[in-house]
Motif scaffolding. Structure first.
Motif, mmCIF file in Angstrom:
data_model
loop_
_atom_site.group_PDB
_atom_site.id
_atom_site.type_symbol
_atom_site.label_atom_id
_atom_site.label_comp_id
_atom_site.label_asym_id
_atom_site.label_seq_id
_atom_site.Cartn_x
_atom_site.Cartn_y
_atom_site.Cartn_z
ATOM 1 N N GLY A 360 1.128 -1.145 -0.363
ATOM 2 C CA GLY A 360 0.045 -0.036 0.291
ATOM 3 C C GLY A 360 0.327 1.918 -0.051
ATOM 4 N N ALA A 361 1.923 1.627 0.255
ATOM 5 C CA ALA A 361 2.876 2.190 0.320
ATOM 6 C C ALA A 361 2.830 3.639 -0.919
ATOM 7 C CB ALA A 361 4.516 1.778 0.117
ATOM 8 N N GLU A 362 2.768 2.597 -2.156
ATOM 9 C CA GLU A 362 2.442 3.642 -3.119
ATOM 10 C C GLU A 362 1.317 4.881 -3.653
ATOM 11 O OE1 GLU A 362 4.939 4.388 -5.806
ATOM 12 O OE2 GLU A 362 6.483 2.850 -4.451
ATOM 13 N N GLY A 363 0.148 3.179 -2.966
ATOM 14 C CA GLY A 363 -0.911 4.055 -2.913
ATOM 15 C C GLY A 363 -1.238 5.571 -1.230
ATOM 16 N N LYS A 364 -0.039 5.293 -1.337
ATOM 17 C CA LYS A 364 0.037 6.156 -0.038
ATOM 18 C C LYS A 364 0.699 7.534 -0.759
ATOM 19 C CE LYS A 364 -0.902 3.544 4.148
ATOM 20 N NZ LYS A 364 0.041 2.988 5.478
ATOM 21 N N ILE A 365 2.063 7.012 -0.832
ATOM 22 C CA ILE A 365 2.396 8.221 -1.778
ATOM 23 C C ILE A 365 1.610 9.368 -2.796
ATOM 24 C CG2 ILE A 365 4.590 8.874 -3.879
ATOM 25 C CD1 ILE A 365 5.741 6.824 -1.798
ATOM 26 N N ALA A 366 1.269 8.025 -3.706
ATOM 27 C CA ALA A 366 -0.343 9.096 -4.725
ATOM 28 C C ALA A 366 -1.216 9.791 -3.562
ATOM 29 C CB ALA A 366 -0.573 8.207 -5.032
ATOM 30 N N SER A 367 -0.981 9.824 -2.517
ATOM 31 C CA SER A 367 -2.242 10.226 -1.275
ATOM 32 C C SER A 367 -1.822 11.558 -1.472
ATOM 33 C CB SER A 367 -2.619 9.266 -0.565
ATOM 34 O OG SER A 367 -3.583 8.697 -1.012
ATOM 35 N N VAL A 368 -0.126 11.286 -0.747
ATOM 36 C CA VAL A 368 0.238 12.864 -0.691
ATOM 37 C C VAL A 368 0.384 13.576 -2.075
ATOM 38 C CG1 VAL A 368 2.162 13.353 0.243
ATOM 39 C CG2 VAL A 368 1.385 11.568 0.840
ATOM 40 N N ARG A 369 0.941 13.407 -2.727
ATOM 41 C CA ARG A 369 0.424 14.333 -3.443
ATOM 42 C C ARG A 369 -0.222 14.767 -4.314
ATOM 43 N NH1 ARG A 369 3.208 12.126 -10.033
ATOM 44 N NH2 ARG A 369 3.502 14.495 -10.828
ATOM 45 N N PHE A 370 -1.208 13.575 -4.452
ATOM 46 C CA PHE A 370 -2.521 14.158 -4.252
ATOM 47 C C PHE A 370 -3.063 16.025 -3.472
ATOM 48 C CE2 PHE A 370 -7.560 14.706 -3.857
ATOM 49 C CZ PHE A 370 -7.768 15.407 -5.303
ATOM 50 N N ALA A 371 -2.952 15.747 -2.189
ATOM 51 C CA ALA A 371 -3.003 16.774 -1.343
ATOM 52 C C ALA A 371 -2.345 17.829 -1.369
ATOM 53 C CB ALA A 371 -3.094 15.995 0.010
#
Length: 544
Positions: A360-371
């Motif tokens: 799930g790490a890459e999904g969390k990194i993508a969430s950071v970028r979105f925010a």
């Protein structure tokens, strides 16, 4: 001398013994008594630190660095009394202690047995650090009749005799199921459970009966007659609209008065429950609502994020709004920007909580970028802070291969395992391949905040102390590159070696913390970071 309240459960598990214990302690506290709550867990793990969140829910961490049962979080949130390592003990820890003593020869060649050695150890744990207390509430995990809990039941039987008359009582939590086909509440399971407990030598003084329908007086009298308690000591416990309504509900049913009467204490005047009335009023009469997206890896079981869930509710209480939590599995949108946007666009704020491992790490990194790119309030906790640093390194600092050594070998270890750090005990060390249990940076550690930082203004202080639970740290060797990308290191350990907080001053609200602030939040004292985060979510909701 402290009085003891022993709390057991029967019929089935998950009846809410922990919430009952926390609520009773809060009611006694409101009457002016000094209280402490303890949890005895029958499982053989030394502590829950290595257990999957799906097995046991979250691991609650105390100031003194103990990994404990999540019920201790309820205890703290309801009473404000900081839990300690001595407030949670497991069968595993009991047996570990006894075996270590046996190997040292402390028993002088005696045969080591459950009685007296195991029961004596349990009694010893029960009585440690109880000076200056009026009541000690001891919750026994599991269900009466389980093989694992038998030594604990025997120990409290002995301890009640040791303490003497009037110094302890037993509160038993049971289930009174409603049979829809018959249209009746059934008391037989409670009768059998009490009989089984009494057969082990413990006669309950108060019965707390979980039921989904009101318990008629006739059924209370029936239970009282067959279970050898006063009818007034049969307390109905219906489902509540919020856990923070439970103390008021138990008080209305007379739980605190019956407990005091069981000790021969005149209940006296009604307790001051103004704080609980105000909390429930804010919960049930919000002035608005916001949606917070929590991007995690254990979202299938919300108990895995119990303290986090409650801290977000507390942030809502502070801002007089309802917080709707949208649980999002980080694995579901790894590498798909369209899915990331679809999942996160309805959210007024985004939070990435703590976790372990690469899943799930890459999904969390993508969430950071979105925010960051959409300027949505972002809160990264522990692993969430580390992912914010990796995202900043990859997309703003030009370090395309930035990663964490937790995910495997990497040439750009923006996050890496720390093998040595300073605590109030001196220098602590750990080996990368050592035991998993109890080898993290655990418990309360101080941090200093940059005077002109966002977090310093939120805390209203330049020095703080927060609880940690992690093995990996952000590598300060990348600090300069990350700060050039706009990610400011606004909180550091006192020796400037370990990053504690990062933030983006050019963002509406973007904060990552290495610690777990949710562990110190309370409904009557919301953590300032959560109060500020939800305030930012409220502001965001007005923009969309």
């Amino acid at each position: 001398m402290a009085r003891y309240i022993f709390i057991t459960g029967g019929v089935v598990s998950s009846l809410g013994k922990g919430l009952m214990a926390a609520s009773l302690a809060a009611l006694l506290q409101a009457r002016g008594y000094r209280v402490r709550i303890r949890k005895f867990d029958p499982y053989l793990n030394v502590d829950p630190g290595t257990m999957s969140p799906y097995q046991h829910g979250e691991v609650y961490v105390t100031d003194d660095g103990a990994e404990t049962d999540l019920d201790l979080g309820h205890y703290e949130r309801f009473t404000g009394v900081s839990a300690r390592q001595s407030d949670n003990v497991t069968s595993g820890r009991i047996y570990q202690t006894i075996i270590q003593r046996e190997r040292r020869g402390d028993y002088l060649g005696a045969t080591v047995q459950v009685i007296p050695h195991v029961t004596d150890a349990i009694k010893s744990f029960s009585q440690v650090q109880t000076e200056d207390l009026d009541f000690v509430l001891c919750e026994i995990g599991g269900t009466v009749g389980d093989i694992e809990s038998l030594p604990f039941i025997e120990a409290i039987r002995q301890l009640r005799n040791d303490l003497g008359r009037g110094q302890s009582i037993s509160v038993h939590v049971t289930l009174v199921p409603y049979i829809a086909a018959a249209g009746e509440l059934k008391t037989k399971p409670t009768q059998h459970s009490v009989r089984e407990l009494a057969a082990l030598g413990v006669q309950p003084d108060v019965l707390v009966c979980r039921c989904e329908k009101p318990l008629p007086e006739s059924e209370k009298r029936k239970i009282a007659q067959f279970c050898n308690v006063r009818p007034e000591a049969v307390i109905a416990a219906l489902d509540a609209p919020s856990i923070y309504a439970v103390p008021l509900q138990y008080h209305e049913e007379g739980l605190d008065e019956e407990v005091l009467r069981a000790f021969g204490i005149d209940p006296g005047e009604k307790p001051g429950l103004g704080r609980w009335t105000e909390i429930t009023d804010r919960l049930f009469n919000p002035e608005g609502e916001v949606t917070v997206g929590v991007v995690g890896k254990y979202v299938g079981l919300q108990d895995a994020y119990k303290s986090l869930n409650e801290a977000l509710v507390h942030g809502g209480i502070a801002n007089k709004v309802r917080v709707n939590i949208r649980w999002i599995d980080a694995e579901l949108f790894e590498g798909d920007e369209a899915e990331v946007a679809a999942a996160l666009e309805p959210c007024h704020a985004i939070l990435v909580p703590g976790a372990f491992g690469s899943r799930g790490a890459e999904g969390k990194i993508a969430s950071v970028r979105f925010a960051r790119e959409r300027r949505v309030p972002y809160f990264g906790i522990c692993f969430g802070m580390q992912m914010a640093c990796i995202e900043g390194a990859r997309n703003l600092a030009g370090i395309e291969n930035a990663s964490s050594t937790e995910f495997g070998p990497t040439d750009e270890p923006v996050v890496g395992i720390i093998t040595e750090w300073m605590s109030d005990k001196g220098i602590e060390t750990r080996e990368a391949g050592g035991d998993l249990g109890g080898t993290m940076r655990l418990g309360a550690y101080p941090a200093k905040l940059a005077g002109n930082s966002v977090v310093a203004s939120i805390y209203g202080a330049n020095e703080i102390e927060e609880r940690h639970r992690h093995r990996y740290e952000v590598n300060t060797g990348y600090r300069e590159a990350l700060e050039k990308g706009g990610l400011v290191f606004s909180g550091m350990s006192p020796d400037d070696m370990l990053p504690e907080i990062v933030e983006r001053p050019d963002h509406p609200w973007f904060v990552g913390v290495q610690f777990h602030p949710e562990l110190k939040s309370k409904p009557f004292d919301p953590h300032p970071l959560f109060a500020s985060f939800i305030a930012a979510a409220v502001a965001q909701s007005r923009l969309v």
